[in-house]
Every structure is written in structure tokens, then in C-alpha cells.
Design a protein around this motif. Sequence first.
Motif, PDB file in Angstrom:
ATOM      1  N   LEU A   1       0.801  -1.232   0.000  1.00  0.00           N
ATOM      2  CA  LEU A   1       0.000   0.000   0.000  1.00  0.00           C
ATOM      3  C   LEU A   1       0.833   1.280   0.000  1.00  0.00           C
ATOM      4  O   LEU A   1       0.277   2.356  -0.135  1.00  0.00           O
ATOM      5  CB  LEU A   1      -0.929   0.041   1.219  1.00  0.00           C
ATOM      6  CG  LEU A   1      -2.244  -0.737   1.151  1.00  0.00           C
ATOM      7  CD1 LEU A   1      -3.104  -0.371   2.355  1.00  0.00           C
ATOM      8  CD2 LEU A   1      -3.021  -0.492  -0.122  1.00  0.00           C
ATOM      9  N   HIS A   2       2.153   1.154   0.172  1.00  0.00           N
ATOM     10  CA  HIS A   2       2.930   2.399   0.223  1.00  0.00           C
ATOM     11  C   HIS A   2       4.390   2.117  -0.121  1.00  0.00           C
ATOM     12  O   HIS A   2       5.112   1.493   0.657  1.00  0.00           O
ATOM     13  CB  HIS A   2       2.823   3.029   1.620  1.00  0.00           C
ATOM     14  CG  HIS A   2       3.580   4.310   1.745  1.00  0.00           C
ATOM     15  ND1 HIS A   2       3.146   5.489   1.169  1.00  0.00           N
ATOM     16  CD2 HIS A   2       4.758   4.622   2.353  1.00  0.00           C
ATOM     17  CE1 HIS A   2       4.012   6.452   1.430  1.00  0.00           C
ATOM     18  NE2 HIS A   2       5.007   5.949   2.146  1.00  0.00           N
ATOM     19  N   VAL A   3       4.817   2.608  -1.283  1.00  0.00           N
ATOM     20  CA  VAL A   3       6.195   2.335  -1.712  1.00  0.00           C
ATOM     21  C   VAL A   3       6.654   3.430  -2.676  1.00  0.00           C
ATOM     22  O   VAL A   3       5.862   3.957  -3.461  1.00  0.00           O
ATOM     23  CB  VAL A   3       6.275   0.918  -2.339  1.00  0.00           C
ATOM     24  CG1 VAL A   3       5.333   0.746  -3.519  1.00  0.00           C
ATOM     25  CG2 VAL A   3       7.697   0.570  -2.755  1.00  0.00           C
ATOM     26  N   HIS A   4       7.952   3.768  -2.578  1.00  0.00           N
ATOM     27  CA  HIS A   4       8.509   4.823  -3.441  1.00  0.00           C
ATOM     28  C   HIS A   4       9.399   4.194  -4.505  1.00  0.00           C
ATOM     29  O   HIS A   4      10.509   3.751  -4.190  1.00  0.00           O
ATOM     30  CB  HIS A   4       9.365   5.784  -2.616  1.00  0.00           C
ATOM     31  CG  HIS A   4       8.625   6.493  -1.516  1.00  0.00           C
ATOM     32  ND1 HIS A   4       8.269   7.812  -1.593  1.00  0.00           N
ATOM     33  CD2 HIS A   4       8.178   6.056  -0.308  1.00  0.00           C
ATOM     34  CE1 HIS A   4       7.638   8.172  -0.474  1.00  0.00           C
ATOM     35  NE2 HIS A   4       7.574   7.117   0.316  1.00  0.00           N
ATOM     36  N   LEU A   5       8.933   4.187  -5.726  1.00  0.00           N
ATOM     37  CA  LEU A   5       9.746   3.660  -6.839  1.00  0.00           C
ATOM     38  C   LEU A   5      11.104   4.357  -6.877  1.00  0.00           C
ATOM     39  O   LEU A   5      12.147   3.724  -7.034  1.00  0.00           O
ATOM     40  CB  LEU A   5       8.997   3.914  -8.158  1.00  0.00           C
ATOM     41  CG  LEU A   5       9.604   3.464  -9.486  1.00  0.00           C
ATOM     42  CD1 LEU A   5       8.505   3.364 -10.539  1.00  0.00           C
ATOM     43  CD2 LEU A   5      10.707   4.337 -10.027  1.00  0.00           C
TER      44      LEU A   5
ATOM     45  N   THR B   1      -0.729   9.976   0.555  1.00  0.00           N
ATOM     46  CA  THR B   1       0.307  10.841   1.127  1.00  0.00           C
ATOM     47  C   THR B   1       0.776  10.291   2.481  1.00  0.00           C
ATOM     48  O   THR B   1       0.342   9.213   2.890  1.00  0.00           O
ATOM     49  CB  THR B   1      -0.217  12.293   1.257  1.00  0.00           C
ATOM     50  OG1 THR B   1       0.847  13.156   1.648  1.00  0.00           O
ATOM     51  CG2 THR B   1      -1.353  12.412   2.268  1.00  0.00           C
ATOM     52  N   HIS B   2       1.679  11.027   3.121  1.00  0.00           N
ATOM     53  CA  HIS B   2       2.188  10.630   4.438  1.00  0.00           C
ATOM     54  C   HIS B   2       1.463  11.386   5.543  1.00  0.00           C
ATOM     55  O   HIS B   2       1.051  12.526   5.338  1.00  0.00           O
ATOM     56  CB  HIS B   2       3.681  10.956   4.551  1.00  0.00           C
ATOM     57  CG  HIS B   2       4.542  10.252   3.548  1.00  0.00           C
ATOM     58  ND1 HIS B   2       4.793  10.770   2.303  1.00  0.00           N
ATOM     59  CD2 HIS B   2       5.201   9.072   3.605  1.00  0.00           C
ATOM     60  CE1 HIS B   2       5.588   9.941   1.641  1.00  0.00           C
ATOM     61  NE2 HIS B   2       5.851   8.894   2.407  1.00  0.00           N
ATOM     62  N   LEU B   3       1.392  10.778   6.720  1.00  0.00           N
ATOM     63  CA  LEU B   3       0.736  11.434   7.853  1.00  0.00           C
ATOM     64  C   LEU B   3       1.368  10.990   9.171  1.00  0.00           C
ATOM     65  O   LEU B   3       1.499   9.783   9.433  1.00  0.00           O
ATOM     66  CB  LEU B   3      -0.759  11.062   7.842  1.00  0.00           C
ATOM     67  CG  LEU B   3      -1.587  11.421   9.074  1.00  0.00           C
ATOM     68  CD1 LEU B   3      -1.728  12.937   9.217  1.00  0.00           C
ATOM     69  CD2 LEU B   3      -2.979  10.781   9.002  1.00  0.00           C
TER      70      LEU B   3
ATOM     71  N   ALA C   1      -0.124   7.110   4.735  1.00  0.00           N
ATOM     72  CA  ALA C   1       0.937   6.220   5.201  1.00  0.00           C
ATOM     73  C   ALA C   1       1.368   6.612   6.614  1.00  0.00           C
ATOM     74  O   ALA C   1       1.421   7.793   6.948  1.00  0.00           O
ATOM     75  CB  ALA C   1       2.125   6.295   4.263  1.00  0.00           C
ATOM     76  N   HIS C   2       1.667   5.601   7.412  1.00  0.00           N
ATOM     77  CA  HIS C   2       2.184   5.716   8.785  1.00  0.00           C
ATOM     78  C   HIS C   2       1.097   5.999   9.826  1.00  0.00           C
ATOM     79  O   HIS C   2       0.701   5.105  10.547  1.00  0.00           O
ATOM     80  CB  HIS C   2       3.336   6.729   8.866  1.00  0.00           C
ATOM     81  CG  HIS C   2       4.438   6.402   7.912  1.00  0.00           C
ATOM     82  ND1 HIS C   2       5.183   5.257   8.036  1.00  0.00           N
ATOM     83  CD2 HIS C   2       4.883   7.026   6.789  1.00  0.00           C
ATOM     84  CE1 HIS C   2       6.050   5.202   7.047  1.00  0.00           C
ATOM     85  NE2 HIS C   2       5.886   6.262   6.272  1.00  0.00           N
ATOM     86  N   SER C   3       0.677   7.260   9.966  1.00  0.00           N
ATOM     87  CA  SER C   3      -0.414   7.580  10.911  1.00  0.00           C
ATOM     88  C   SER C   3      -0.131   7.034  12.306  1.00  0.00           C
ATOM     89  O   SER C   3      -0.952   6.334  12.897  1.00  0.00           O
ATOM     90  CB  SER C   3      -1.737   7.012  10.379  1.00  0.00           C
ATOM     91  OG  SER C   3      -1.919   7.393   9.034  1.00  0.00           O
TER      92      SER C   3
ATOM     93  N   SER D   1       5.565  -1.512   2.233  1.00  0.00           N
ATOM     94  CA  SER D   1       6.992  -1.760   2.445  1.00  0.00           C
ATOM     95  C   SER D   1       7.706  -0.443   2.735  1.00  0.00           C
ATOM     96  O   SER D   1       8.707  -0.399   3.430  1.00  0.00           O
ATOM     97  CB  SER D   1       7.620  -2.423   1.213  1.00  0.00           C
ATOM     98  OG  SER D   1       7.609  -1.518   0.121  1.00  0.00           O
ATOM     99  N   ASP D   2       7.186   0.654   2.150  1.00  0.00           N
ATOM    100  CA  ASP D   2       7.802   1.978   2.245  1.00  0.00           C
ATOM    101  C   ASP D   2       9.281   1.968   1.871  1.00  0.00           C
ATOM    102  O   ASP D   2      10.093   2.632   2.515  1.00  0.00           O
ATOM    103  CB  ASP D   2       7.600   2.601   3.636  1.00  0.00           C
ATOM    104  CG  ASP D   2       7.898   4.106   3.634  1.00  0.00           C
ATOM    105  OD1 ASP D   2       7.896   4.702   2.545  1.00  0.00           O
ATOM    106  OD2 ASP D   2       8.136   4.668   4.719  1.00  0.00           O
ATOM    107  N   VAL D   3       9.626   1.189   0.851  1.00  0.00           N
ATOM    108  CA  VAL D   3      10.993   1.342   0.315  1.00  0.00           C
ATOM    109  C   VAL D   3      11.168   2.804  -0.064  1.00  0.00           C
ATOM    110  O   VAL D   3      10.263   3.415  -0.617  1.00  0.00           O
ATOM    111  CB  VAL D   3      11.162   0.418  -0.916  1.00  0.00           C
ATOM    112  CG1 VAL D   3      12.282   0.904  -1.843  1.00  0.00           C
ATOM    113  CG2 VAL D   3      11.408  -1.017  -0.465  1.00  0.00           C
TER     114      VAL D   3
HETATM  115 ZN   LIG Z   1       6.877   6.913   2.362  1.00  0.00          ZN
END
Ligand SMILES: [Zn+2]
Length: 443
Positions: A67-71, A224-226, A263-265, A314-316
Motif C-alpha cells: 500500500l505504500h512504496v517509493h519507486l 500521502t504521508h501522515l 501512510a504511517h499515521s 513496504s515503504d521502500v
Molecule cells: Zn513513504
Amino acid sequence: MLTCYRGHIISPTSAGKWIEFRQGAMVVSEGKILDIGDWQDIQSSLSANDKVIDYDKNLIVPGLIDLHVHLVQMAAAGKWGVTLLDWLNDYIFPAEIKFKKHDHAKRLAKWFFLELAKNGTTLACVLNTIHQEATDIAFESAQSMGNRVIMGQNLMDVNSPDELTVPCNEALKQTEELCKKWHGADNNRILYAFTPRFAPTCSMQLLSGAADLKLKYPGTYIHTHLAENLAELELVKKIFPQNRSYVDVYKSAGLLGKNSLFAHSIYLDEKDILELSQSGSAIAHCPSSNFFLKSGVFPIERINKANIAVGLGSDVAAGVELSIFKAMKDAVYIQPSQWISPKECFYFATLGAARAVNLDHLIGSLEHGKDADFIVLDPALKSSITDDLLDHQLDDILSGLVYLGDDRIVSATYVRGKCIYEQEKFETLQKTDYFSKAELRRH
Ligand SMILES: [Zn+2]
């Protein structure tokens, strides 16, 4: 012609139960699951023309969802020693600036989508850079490689390095162009997300502009991130003094709601949690990343109580590997005193994540009428896993996968019945492909 996949099938179901067919079969036609059950029962319904692919004693499970990853951070994984804000400045922003180069964007996108499939991920919610061309290249790559994605161009218009700053109106114009080009491509395999990086690098005008675009194009997302880190929270308070909290900044921009993914929260008070829950917003929990950057502990009990949809990311590159197996394991490890059952972990990685992005009618479980997004797992491929794992009870099999699984046990990955990765062919693919990792480092 139908294709029938034989194997040991396990899956959560939307009825809140699990199915298990030890000698199972799944019939697929035009990317959809037509039938699923015991081989004995299904065998008689097949005709001589139908194709049977026998995975013997391997497991067939729903594809994993990241659900959350940075190519764009692929080549910057494993850069340790600092927490979020310094990590972004020291390692990540320089890595993202490189995406102004066409060749670099192309090489990384190809590497990224292949690695996702290799890790058994069939859907990824992907963040890119502020570069329109690089984001377009990422879409082209996902389209040709066959992955399912929810993706968009990063939006940053303030408090960012010059080379990663795009003025608000120009950024909104560019992201809208990409949305028009890609949203819904290949019969909705590719979906668009408007992705402001996070509150500190976005003006209120940019945040609200993203919210307006989501409303204008049905079926698109906000991602987005939170509230990931305490220093980040302080920064948000300083930049948006008139807002009650971080969640309140996003609320006043109109960003909360169905198809909004945060993401995160980690640092949320009860009012924040209520706002997220009542608006139908969802959370991408990224435990490997939270461990790596020493960000904090996700309040899973409070979030579950509020019935907010949660999946894993994974939030790579803050999670150092593109592995949802690793995220499942870390989700349990990071809780200091609470257990999360293997069934619950697997749910977060499949059907729960599908629910978070409102695609649970299509993917996330292996059920009649759903898309055939699945992976084939052979636990024996990893030498440290006991040979007889699949003879155990369902809970023990899932536990083995959660604690010991990784890309070594993924033998094939399918999206809509199309094989996008086979372990047997991977070595050859890597050798003959047009990119090399040495080249990636040079760029
Ligand atoms: Zn991230």
C-alpha cells in the motif's frame, strides 16, 4: 479456453472466513476466477481443450498488496543513521533529483516493477518524484510489465530543494495531464493517485488543488504521508499554526475521505482517529520503515477499534526491501506487547489492503468472480523452512509464511491470470536485460 491451476489453495474470503483446498483447483477465464474448489469436483467440468497447470503441492494464495512504496527510492535503500527529516535531506532528495534524467527513470522503473513481482506483490500504491516525464515512464513500465498499480506524480511546491520544487499551478496541471492519460488504463489495471508528498512540502493551495482533482476524476485516489515522526509533527505545527493537528491540515484541504490513503499515521489523538474513521480514509501501516527510521509504534489497537481500513506498505526505501512478507513479520515484532495472528497479518497484506483502496470486490482474495491475482509459493525453496510445512494445519502454514517467507519462496506471480514473474526464468531475465545494477549506481 479455460485455464485450471492446481495446487494447495488458501485464501481469506469476504465473508470473514478462510478457505483451504489441499488438493485444490482454480479455473480462470479471461483473467477472472470462474470456479474454485477441490480438484476432484472441478475436474469433471473441464473439457479436453482446457489447459491444466499443475503446481502440485505448492501453495496458491492471493497476490500481496503493497500500500505504500517509493519507486524513486529503490537505489537509496539501506542508508542508515538518521531519522526522517535528516534522512530525506541527506539521502532521499538527492536520489530523487536524479529522476530528471530519462535514462535513469527508465532503468529504475524496470528494475522496480520486476522486483515487485519477484516479491509476490500484485498491486502497489506507488509514489514517484515531481518529474512529469519520469512519472510517465513509470506508468509505461507498469503497463508493459503487467503489474497492477495506483500511482501518481509527487507534488511539492514549498520547503523543498529547488530542483524538487514545482510551482503550485504547474504541478496541478502536470498531474492532471498524467491522470487523463493513465487513469483507468488497461481496463482499470492502472489507476491514478494524486500524491502530495506530505504537509511540510505542500502549500494549502496545492493540497486543496489535489483534493479538487480527486473529486473531478472519479475512482482516483489521494495518497500521502501522515504523522510519521515527532519532529515532523513539530514542523507541521510551525507551518500550519491555525490547524488543530496534522489530520486537521489535511481535513481543511479536503483530503480526507474514501479513496484517501495515509501512510504511517502513528501519532494521532482520539479526534484524529475519529476524523479518519468517519471520513472513510484508510491507512498504510509500514512497520519495517518505522523500525528502520526509529519513527515509533503504530497504534494498531486503537485504529482497529475505530474500524479504519488498514493494509501494509513496504515503504521502500525507509523499509529496505520490497517485501510484504517482511512487513507482515515486522508488524508483529514492532508491537511491544501485542500479538497479531498470522491470519490477521495475511489479511492486512491481501483482502484488508484491497478494502483500504476499495478494490475488495475485485482483488484481495481468491473467490468466484474476482480477478485472478495470485501467487504460487513453494516454501521448500528456502532451505531453512521445514520440508513438511504444507502438511501442517492452516494456522501453522500461515505462521510459517509470515515469519519465514520472503522472495525466495515465490515461484510465480499472476495478475489477471497473466504470469508476470517466474522464478525459474528470473536469472536469465536479469542477465539478458538492458539494465545492470552497476549502471544504476553510476547514474
Ligand atoms: Zn513513504
